[in-house]
Design an enzyme around this catalytic site. Structure first.
Site, short mmCIF file in Angstrom:
data_model
loop_
_atom_site.label_atom_id
_atom_site.label_comp_id
_atom_site.label_asym_id
_atom_site.label_seq_id
_atom_site.Cartn_x
_atom_site.Cartn_y
_atom_site.Cartn_z
N ARG A 54 0.84 -1.21 0.00
CA ARG A 54 0.00 0.00 0.00
C ARG A 54 0.87 1.25 0.00
O ARG A 54 0.46 2.33 -0.45
CB ARG A 54 -0.96 0.00 1.22
CG ARG A 54 -1.75 1.28 1.34
CD ARG A 54 -3.00 1.19 2.23
NE ARG A 54 -2.85 0.38 3.41
CZ ARG A 54 -2.17 0.74 4.51
NH1 ARG A 54 -1.54 1.90 4.55
NH2 ARG A 54 -2.11 -0.06 5.54
N TYR A 107 -13.33 18.04 -16.41
CA TYR A 107 -13.96 16.73 -16.29
C TYR A 107 -15.05 16.74 -15.19
O TYR A 107 -14.80 17.26 -14.09
CB TYR A 107 -12.87 15.69 -15.98
CG TYR A 107 -13.44 14.35 -15.61
CD1 TYR A 107 -14.32 13.69 -16.45
CD2 TYR A 107 -13.12 13.75 -14.39
CE1 TYR A 107 -14.88 12.46 -16.10
CE2 TYR A 107 -13.65 12.52 -14.04
CZ TYR A 107 -14.54 11.89 -14.90
OH TYR A 107 -15.09 10.69 -14.54
N ASP A 179 -4.19 19.57 -15.30
CA ASP A 179 -4.64 18.24 -15.72
C ASP A 179 -4.28 18.11 -17.20
O ASP A 179 -4.87 18.77 -18.06
CB ASP A 179 -6.16 18.12 -15.50
CG ASP A 179 -6.67 16.70 -15.79
OD1 ASP A 179 -6.03 16.01 -16.61
OD2 ASP A 179 -7.69 16.31 -15.22
N LYS A 204 -6.38 7.08 -19.89
CA LYS A 204 -6.62 7.60 -21.25
C LYS A 204 -5.42 7.29 -22.16
O LYS A 204 -5.05 6.15 -22.30
CB LYS A 204 -6.93 9.10 -21.18
CG LYS A 204 -7.83 9.51 -20.03
CD LYS A 204 -9.22 8.91 -20.09
CE LYS A 204 -10.06 9.41 -18.94
NZ LYS A 204 -11.19 8.58 -18.61
N1 PLP Z 1 -9.17 14.15 -15.80
C1 PLP Z 1 -9.77 14.15 -17.01
C2 PLP Z 1 -9.50 15.28 -17.96
C3 PLP Z 1 -10.63 13.12 -17.38
O1 PLP Z 1 -11.22 13.14 -18.58
C4 PLP Z 1 -10.87 12.07 -16.44
C5 PLP Z 1 -11.78 10.95 -16.78
O2 PLP Z 1 -12.47 10.98 -17.79
C6 PLP Z 1 -10.23 12.12 -15.19
C7 PLP Z 1 -9.39 13.17 -14.91
C8 PLP Z 1 -10.47 11.04 -14.16
O3 PLP Z 1 -9.78 9.90 -14.51
P1 PLP Z 1 -10.22 8.39 -14.09
O4 PLP Z 1 -11.43 8.07 -14.92
O5 PLP Z 1 -9.03 7.60 -14.43
O6 PLP Z 1 -10.54 8.42 -12.65
#
Ligand code: PLP
Length: 396
Positions: A54, A107, A179, A204
């Site tokens: 962990r 997101y 991000d 992604k």
């Molecule tokens: N950041 C962006 C721009 C995203 O599009 C997403 C998910 O679609 C996330 C963060 C969150 O990622 P996760 O789905 O791996 O938790």
């Protein structure tokens, strides 16, 4: 690493070799999956750097070295999802009463986390248009601990000028996180533009094959890295060794994939832009995109995502999404397969309707993550789906 300087290598080379250490026992070229909970210690207080999975795991560490190498950074911390990386970031940096300024288009899960989970703990999130100089200046005239930028923003692909926003945020005493999920370090390196932290959903483009869920935080700041590690250990959100191993394989082709994704997306966007039944299109690689100049300067190419609206609004958009055959109607982006998504009901369903409206996420908006199929086939699929959607809804 053996005989070459990792930091001087090109990104294609780093995607394959950054942080790779051949297995000391067998010489295996791939880092093994260290599927173990614990580690036998030689004596009390004497371990080999790992004590309990962990807190840390050698397969996860190999992925962390690779991702840090790709961003040109010193440290990466990997998590069980992009959202657990976001959660760790916010828990690591914020306390009750702190204010965080966030890109208003971002997101939907980030919005849900801030509004529904952290606001009740006293964190104050303000969603503003970080692409607008005056709006950002005004937002930073009140003290903020963190500025959270998503660029390009999911799903409308609005861009924020990272250098400019970082300068304003630093002058106001805030920490800056970007991000970078929608582009990957191949197209955009926020740390070199002034950001303090980069966040990725590795689910992604980085892993890229619809096979894993994962996330990471990347920084050059050792104190921040220590704090992220502490939160991860305390909340139990480390990535699993198997998912880290799959991500280590996927990331090897990231530079090749992202280039092809972008080339394909430009072809598909050009087709959509000239289609009589497409009423609006957002793609940073098109000259008609209002921030095209910034896209060229900051990210080099348009990336893989396209957002568009169909003549006939919501009904026609939904008919189109229900009619695709090659593309998959699904939540995710950045995978080898082309995915089509309805943000208003799927990825951004948890965003309050007024916030969606303010951010331009209309109920008829369609998001397309262009994959690695031949674009001729993607265009043929969209052509038949647009034909099926013809006459649906109200046509202006
Ligand atoms: N950041 C962006 C721009 C995203 O599009 C997403 C998910 O679609 C996330 C963060 C969150 O990622 P996760 O789905 O791996 O938790």
């Amino acid at each position: 690493m053996a005989n070459f300087s990792e930091t001087e290598c090109c990104i294609e080379t780093r995607a394959l070799h950054a942080g790779a250490i051949p297995d000391p026992t067998t010489g295996a070229i791939l880092t093994p999956i260290y599927q173990t909970t614990t580690y036998r210690q030689e004596a009390v207080g004497k371990d080999k750097g790992y004590t309990y999975s962990r807190a840390g795991n050698p397969t996860v560490s190999a992925l962390e070295r690779r991702l840090a190498g790709l961003e040109g950074a010193r440290y990466a911390t990997c998590f069980s999802s992009g959202l657990s990386a976001t959660t760790a970031l916010l828990l690591a940096l914020l306390k009750a009463g702190d204010r965080v300024v966030v890109s208003e288009v971002c997101y939907g899960g980030t919005v849900r986390l801030l509004r529904q989970i952290l606001e009740p703990f006293g964190v104050n999130a303000e969603f503003v248009d970080t692409s607008d100089e005056q709006v950002l200046r005004d937002a930073l005239s009140t003290p903020a601990r963190l500025v959270f930028i998503e660029t390009p923003a999911n799903p409308t692909l609005r861009l924020t000028d990272i250098s400019f926003a970082a300068e304003l945020a630093h002058a106001a005493g805030a920490i800056v996180v970007v991000d970078n999920t929608l582009l990957s370090p191949v197209l955009q390196k926020p740390l070199s533009l002034g950001a303090d932290i980069v966040l990725h959903s590795t689910t992604k483009f980085i892993e890229g094959h619809n096979a894993t869920i994962g996330g990471c935080l990347i920084t050059d700041d050792e104190a921040l890295r220590d704090r992220f590690d502490l939160v991860r250990k305390s909340t139990g959100t480390i990535q699993s060794p198997f998912d880290a191993w799959l991500t280590l394989q996927g990331v090897k082709t990231l530079p090749l994939r992202i280039r092809q994704h972008s080339e394909n997306a430009l072809e598909v966007a050009t087709f959509l832009a000239s289609h009589p039944r497409v009423s609006k299109i957002f793609y940073p690689g098109l000259e008609s995109f209002p921030q095209h100049e910034l896209a060229v300067r900051q990210q080099g190419s348009g990336g893989a995502l396209i957002a568009f609206e169909v003549e006939g609004g919501v009904e026609a958009g939904i008919a189109l999404m229900n009619s695709v055959k090659l593309c998959s109607l699904a939540e995710n982006l950045g995978s080898a397969e082309t995915l089509i998504t309805h943000p208003a009901s799927m990825t951004h369903g948890a965003v309050p309707a007024e916030q969606r409206a303010a951010a331009g996420i209309t109920d008829g908006l369609v998001r397309l993550s262009v994959g690695l199929e031949n674009p001729v086939d993607i265009i043929a699929d969209l052509t038949q789906a647009l034909e099926t959607a013809k006459g649906k809804g109200a046509v202006a």
